[in-house]
Design a protein around this motif. Structure first.
Motif, PDB file in Angstrom:
ATOM      1  N   THR A  99       0.812  -1.226   0.000  1.00  0.00           N
ATOM      2  CA  THR A  99       0.000   0.000   0.000  1.00  0.00           C
ATOM      3  C   THR A  99       0.843   1.273   0.000  1.00  0.00           C
ATOM      4  OG1 THR A  99      -0.154   0.057   2.426  1.00  0.00           O
ATOM      5  CG2 THR A  99      -1.866  -1.178   1.254  1.00  0.00           C
ATOM      6  N   GLN A 100       2.167   1.142  -0.008  1.00  0.00           N
ATOM      7  CA  GLN A 100       3.015   2.334   0.051  1.00  0.00           C
ATOM      8  C   GLN A 100       2.878   3.179  -1.210  1.00  0.00           C
ATOM      9  OE1 GLN A 100       4.767   3.173   3.050  1.00  0.00           O
ATOM     10  NE2 GLN A 100       3.246   1.599   3.474  1.00  0.00           N
ATOM     11  N   ASP A 101       2.854   4.490  -1.014  1.00  0.00           N
ATOM     12  CA  ASP A 101       2.766   5.470  -2.104  1.00  0.00           C
ATOM     13  C   ASP A 101       1.501   5.328  -2.946  1.00  0.00           C
ATOM     14  OD1 ASP A 101       5.164   6.724  -1.390  1.00  0.00           O
ATOM     15  OD2 ASP A 101       6.342   5.255  -2.512  1.00  0.00           O
ATOM     16  N   ILE A 102       0.462   4.778  -2.352  1.00  0.00           N
ATOM     17  CA  ILE A 102      -0.856   4.718  -3.003  1.00  0.00           C
ATOM     18  C   ILE A 102      -1.891   5.261  -2.018  1.00  0.00           C
ATOM     19  CG2 ILE A 102      -2.622   3.238  -4.046  1.00  0.00           C
ATOM     20  CD1 ILE A 102      -0.472   1.159  -4.597  1.00  0.00           C
ATOM     21  N   ILE A 103      -2.702   6.199  -2.465  1.00  0.00           N
ATOM     22  CA  ILE A 103      -3.824   6.623  -1.617  1.00  0.00           C
ATOM     23  C   ILE A 103      -4.860   5.504  -1.649  1.00  0.00           C
ATOM     24  CG2 ILE A 103      -5.713   8.275  -1.325  1.00  0.00           C
ATOM     25  CD1 ILE A 103      -3.910  10.442  -2.443  1.00  0.00           C
ATOM     26  N   CYS A 104      -5.127   4.907  -0.490  1.00  0.00           N
ATOM     27  CA  CYS A 104      -6.019   3.740  -0.396  1.00  0.00           C
ATOM     28  C   CYS A 104      -7.337   4.127   0.273  1.00  0.00           C
ATOM     29  CB  CYS A 104      -5.345   2.621   0.405  1.00  0.00           C
ATOM     30  SG  CYS A 104      -3.843   2.006  -0.358  1.00  0.00           S
ATOM     31  N   ASP A 105      -8.397   3.554  -0.242  1.00  0.00           N
ATOM     32  CA  ASP A 105      -9.761   3.864   0.215  1.00  0.00           C
ATOM     33  C   ASP A 105     -10.402   2.526   0.591  1.00  0.00           C
ATOM     34  OD1 ASP A 105     -12.527   4.242   0.249  1.00  0.00           O
ATOM     35  OD2 ASP A 105     -12.579   5.464  -1.565  1.00  0.00           O
ATOM     36  N   VAL A 106     -10.563   2.283   1.907  1.00  0.00           N
ATOM     37  CA  VAL A 106     -10.974   0.975   2.416  1.00  0.00           C
ATOM     38  C   VAL A 106     -12.275   1.105   3.200  1.00  0.00           C
ATOM     39  CG1 VAL A 106     -10.312  -0.926   3.940  1.00  0.00           C
ATOM     40  CG2 VAL A 106      -8.581   0.206   2.556  1.00  0.00           C
ATOM     41  N   GLY A 107     -13.195   0.150   2.986  1.00  0.00           N
ATOM     42  CA  GLY A 107     -14.489   0.207   3.673  1.00  0.00           C
ATOM     43  C   GLY A 107     -14.499  -0.605   4.949  1.00  0.00           C
ATOM     44  N   MET A 108     -15.138  -0.067   6.007  1.00  0.00           N
ATOM     45  CA  MET A 108     -15.301  -0.811   7.258  1.00  0.00           C
ATOM     46  C   MET A 108     -16.290  -0.089   8.171  1.00  0.00           C
ATOM     47  SD  MET A 108     -11.670   0.033   9.168  1.00  0.00           S
ATOM     48  CE  MET A 108     -12.213  -0.222  10.851  1.00  0.00           C
ATOM     49  N   PRO A 109     -16.898  -0.817   9.126  1.00  0.00           N
ATOM     50  CA  PRO A 109     -17.753  -0.155  10.110  1.00  0.00           C
ATOM     51  C   PRO A 109     -16.888   0.540  11.159  1.00  0.00           C
ATOM     52  CG  PRO A 109     -17.644  -2.511  10.562  1.00  0.00           C
ATOM     53  CD  PRO A 109     -16.843  -2.282   9.322  1.00  0.00           C
ATOM     54  N   VAL A 110     -17.316   1.729  11.580  1.00  0.00           N
ATOM     55  CA  VAL A 110     -16.570   2.480  12.599  1.00  0.00           C
ATOM     56  C   VAL A 110     -17.561   3.004  13.634  1.00  0.00           C
ATOM     57  CG1 VAL A 110     -15.079   4.472  13.051  1.00  0.00           C
ATOM     58  CG2 VAL A 110     -14.777   3.151  10.950  1.00  0.00           C
ATOM     59  N   LEU A 111     -17.226   2.815  14.914  1.00  0.00           N
ATOM     60  CA  LEU A 111     -18.053   3.329  16.016  1.00  0.00           C
ATOM     61  C   LEU A 111     -17.511   4.682  16.443  1.00  0.00           C
ATOM     62  CD1 LEU A 111     -20.470   2.096  17.673  1.00  0.00           C
ATOM     63  CD2 LEU A 111     -18.795   1.588  19.449  1.00  0.00           C
ATOM     64  N   HIS A 112     -18.288   5.727  16.248  1.00  0.00           N
ATOM     65  CA  HIS A 112     -17.874   7.092  16.596  1.00  0.00           C
ATOM     66  C   HIS A 112     -18.884   7.665  17.588  1.00  0.00           C
ATOM     67  CE1 HIS A 112     -16.348  11.139  16.280  1.00  0.00           C
ATOM     68  NE2 HIS A 112     -17.453  11.588  15.681  1.00  0.00           N
ATOM     69  N   ARG A 113     -18.405   7.961  18.787  1.00  0.00           N
ATOM     70  CA  ARG A 113     -19.271   8.479  19.866  1.00  0.00           C
ATOM     71  C   ARG A 113     -20.489   7.579  20.071  1.00  0.00           C
ATOM     72  NH1 ARG A 113     -18.597  15.031  18.594  1.00  0.00           N
ATOM     73  NH2 ARG A 113     -16.327  14.960  18.647  1.00  0.00           N
ATOM     74  N   ASN A 114     -20.207   6.272  20.059  1.00  0.00           N
ATOM     75  CA  ASN A 114     -21.200   5.214  20.321  1.00  0.00           C
ATOM     76  C   ASN A 114     -22.279   5.080  19.250  1.00  0.00           C
ATOM     77  OD1 ASN A 114     -19.779   4.623  22.582  1.00  0.00           O
ATOM     78  ND2 ASN A 114     -21.366   5.148  24.052  1.00  0.00           N
ATOM     79  N   ALA A 115     -22.068   5.679  18.093  1.00  0.00           N
ATOM     80  CA  ALA A 115     -22.953   5.447  16.942  1.00  0.00           C
ATOM     81  C   ALA A 115     -22.125   4.741  15.866  1.00  0.00           C
ATOM     82  CB  ALA A 115     -23.517   6.758  16.411  1.00  0.00           C
ATOM     83  N   ARG A 116     -22.735   3.747  15.211  1.00  0.00           N
ATOM     84  CA  ARG A 116     -22.022   2.933  14.220  1.00  0.00           C
ATOM     85  C   ARG A 116     -22.242   3.515  12.827  1.00  0.00           C
ATOM     86  NH1 ARG A 116     -24.624  -0.848  15.164  1.00  0.00           N
ATOM     87  NH2 ARG A 116     -23.572  -1.839  16.910  1.00  0.00           N
ATOM     88  N   TYR A 117     -21.146   3.757  12.120  1.00  0.00           N
ATOM     89  CA  TYR A 117     -21.220   4.326  10.773  1.00  0.00           C
ATOM     90  C   TYR A 117     -20.579   3.377   9.758  1.00  0.00           C
ATOM     91  CZ  TYR A 117     -22.305   8.693  13.210  1.00  0.00           C
ATOM     92  OH  TYR A 117     -22.883   9.643  14.010  1.00  0.00           O
ATOM     93  N   ASN A 118     -21.115   3.402   8.546  1.00  0.00           N
ATOM     94  CA  ASN A 118     -20.531   2.682   7.420  1.00  0.00           C
ATOM     95  C   ASN A 118     -19.537   3.640   6.777  1.00  0.00           C
ATOM     96  OD1 ASN A 118     -19.962   1.271   5.100  1.00  0.00           O
ATOM     97  ND2 ASN A 118     -22.076   1.034   4.442  1.00  0.00           N
TER      98      ASN A 118
END
Length: 645
Positions: A30-49
């Motif tokens: 992944t070096q020297d490439i701008i990478c765009d990866v999908g995953m669930p993230v919990l932010h302030r106890n709310a789950r975002y895609n």
């Protein structure tokens, strides 16, 4: 990994996503490439895609999804919260596992874009492309030149062009470069994600990925000139007027360039003409790829299909044969993963699948289950088709089992039921047909479990069903008969499309056995023969034609028509062939049969999702299964309208 469903509620899913993200951040790939990866993230106890965008072990931005997919097969609002703060960015505190890799404590989280040394990038996520107020509109007006879209878009017959048109039109009105990546393969349920990755610029496609293939990964590359975007936008005065008033996006500055200072002589990619598959090709390829994924992931040794010699089971057999062709082609093209999977399935570490018929013999068992109500013609058709595709074919007779079960019933009750042609009631007639149908299901599973054992081979077989979407809608099937199976590759495909697919197979796979199958009237072969010939036909039994059923299905699901609305639409659609009273009679009969049989959809075999009028009760077509089957109010409204007309 896309269809985790209620596993998104589990903290394990979030943890493992971050663990994989750490691996990606650390990877030299992944070096020297701008990478765009999908995953669930919990932010302030709310789950975002989310999309997590990173470069050289640094997270640049976490971009949460704004428009969630919540129709049809999708339930994103069940698991995720949409990001409703337009142009707003907050601090996200990274978990320790990521901090140790990136050296960052917090990163930007929200609706922002990336500003590199030479351009501006914005991320759009799946459903947002399909929304009426897609983010790419405002982002493009604010100077974003490259849009990424990471998509989980499933295959539906005749849908691919819609996706392509949306991407091309996104850059036609506003200019820009659009990069769309889409999930590929069976992700553990009824959907098949059909690739079609693409790169478009200024309204034209410059790179096209395959829609159906057995490759797990496919990479599209294009070299494009950012100046072409700028000159394209420069002369669209309406765009530039809107751009002067746009509310600006927060920009995350990235000390990195996508272009080089000495790339003036590098040739750029030219627009291409997108090639779409015909619906028949889609049926040949989509369900075949789905079956292959299901087979290799279930770790079974192949498939067993009750082959009746009719259109539906023959179409299913042709799809398995098409799968064998795809496997041989992939191996020929050097796909090591497919070769390794094929060797595991046939339990031979030196095996190389080269001939589709030979591979079919190893992984596909067909079984014709005759009864005293079967005619010799269907037996011959099934046998000939099995020979032409190469399947291991079994002929058996179920009469002994039918007599044994009816003998138990007669011994207990002292009564012997008769077919209606011999003076029996409709109850007796239906029960006698159901016994035959259900015995075939029991025998299918027995032979699936033990056929390979009798041949001295390891493993078991997956049982394939072959009820089409129209029969399921009408409920023209016995509950727990051969429609009950492990999976059904044609359960979302209409009879009309299946007939066209059979014709395609005659012409492209040289399966001449299909000609007589095409010309024979569809029949269940469950009632006694007359002079050795079948008198029972599907359409007579159903009280409607398959062509009519297809119309009812589209109106009920896609047009959201209840009985009254359907009647109102059909009196115009069918005004040349039916009087309003005849239309009323047909609509009432359909809804009566549909509601009486709706309970069968609760146990419907998982089917490949191919039509937007699928009656699949699991998650796509949510309806009651205990109806008031008289539809008293609705039918009264129809009658009043008929009388008025």
């Amino acid at each position: 990994g896309y269809g985790c469903s209620d596993h998104y509620y589990e903290s394990d899913t979030l943890l493992h996503s971050f663990q994989v993200l750490a691996k990606l951040l650390e990877s030299p790939a992944t070096q020297d490439i701008i990478c765009d990866v999908g995953m669930p993230v919990l932010h302030r106890n709310a789950r975002y895609n989310c999309r997590v965008i990173f470069l050289n072990k640094k997270i640049l931005l976490i971009r949460p999804k704004i428009s969630l997919a919540n129709t049809g097969n999708y339930r994103e609002l069940r698991w995720f919260t949409p990001w409703n703060k337009a142009r707003h960015v907050e601090e996200y505190f990274l978990p320790r596992i990521i901090q140790e890799v990136t050296g960052q404590e917090t990163v930007p989280f929200g609706d922002a874009v990336l500003a590199t040394k030479d351009t501006c990038l914005g991320a759009e996520i799946c459903e947002e492309l399909w929304a009426p107020n897609s983010p790419h509109i405002e982002m493009g007006l604010d100077g974003v030149e490259i849009f990424t879209n990471s998509s989980g878009s499933h295959h539906v017959l005749r849908k691919a062009h819609t996706r392509v048109d949306l991407v091309n039109s996104a850059t036609a009105k506003n200019g820009g470069i659009y990069i769309l990546a889409n999930q590929k393969g069976c992700d553990g349920d009824r959907l098949y994600y059909d690739g079609c990755a693409m790169i478009a610029m200024n309204g034209e496609t410059v790179a096209q990925g395959s829609q159906f293939s057995l490759d797990d990964v496919e990479v599209l590359v294009a070299t494009l000139d950012l100046e072409d975007v700028r000159s394209y936008r420069a002369e669209i005065s309406s765009r530039n007027l809107a751009a002067s008033k746009v509310n600006p996006y927060p920009r995350v500055k990235v000390n990195f360039a996508l272009s080089c200072s000495d790339d003036v002589a590098v040739p750029t990619c030219m627009p291409i003409q997108w090639r779409h598959h015909s619906p028949e090709e889609e049926i040949s390829l989509g369900p075949a790829c789905w079956l292959w994924d299901y087979l290799r992931r279930s770790k079974q040794a192949g498939f067993l299909l009750p082959l009746s010699g009719g259109i539906d089971s023959s179409a299913t057999a042709c799809i398995v044969y098409s799968m064998c062709r795809q496997v041989c082609l992939a191996v020929k093209n050097g796909n090591a993963d497919v070769l390794a999977d094929a060797r595991k399935i046939v339990n031979d570490e030196t095996y190389v699948p080269e001939d589709p018929r030979e591979f079919c013999k190893r992984v596909f068992t067909t079984c014709y289950m005759a009864s005293e109500n079967s005619c010799q013609d269907t037996c011959n058709r099934a046998k000939l088709l099995a020979e032409q595709i190469g399947s291991y074919h079994i002929n058996l007779n179920i009469d002994a089992a039918v007599k044994a079960i009816l003998g138990i019933f007669s011994m207990v009750t002292g009564r012997t039921p008769c077919f209606s042609v011999y003076g029996g009631s409709s109850r007796e007639n239906t029960a006698l047909q159901n016994v035959q149908a259900r015995i075939r299901m029991v025998l299918a599973y027995l032979f699936a479990q033990l056929t390979l054992w009798t041949r001295g081979m390891p493993g078991g077989l997956l049982v394939l069903g072959s009820a089409n979407v129209d029969e399921s809608l009408r409920g023209y099937l016995t509950k727990y008969d051969c429609s009950s199976a492990d999976i059904n590759p044609i359960g979302g495909i209409s009879k009309t499309d299946l007939r066209n697919f059979i014709q395609y197979c005659i012409e492209n796979f040289q399966l001449t056995a299909l000609r007589s199958i095409m010309s024979a009237p569809p029949t269940a072969e469950l009632e006694p023969l007359v002079d050795g010939q079948v008198t029972q036909t599907d359409e007579a039994d159903m009280g409607m034609t398959y062509a009519e059923l297809s119309v009812y299905g589209k109106l009920r699901k896609i047009a959201k028509a209840g009985p009254y609305s359907m009647f109102c639409k059909l009196i115009n659609m069918w005004k040349e062939i039916c009087s309003p009273r005849e239309v009323a009679s047909k609509v009432k009969h359909f809804f009566s049969m549909y509601s009486v049989n709706r309970h069968k959809m609760t146990t419907l075999t998982p089917s490949y999702h191919a039509e937007n009028y699928s009656p699949d009760d699991n998650r796509f077509d949510l309806r009651p299964f205990l109806y008031n089957t008289t539809w008293s109010w609705q039918f009264r409204c129809i009658d009043e309208q008929v009388n008025a007309l």
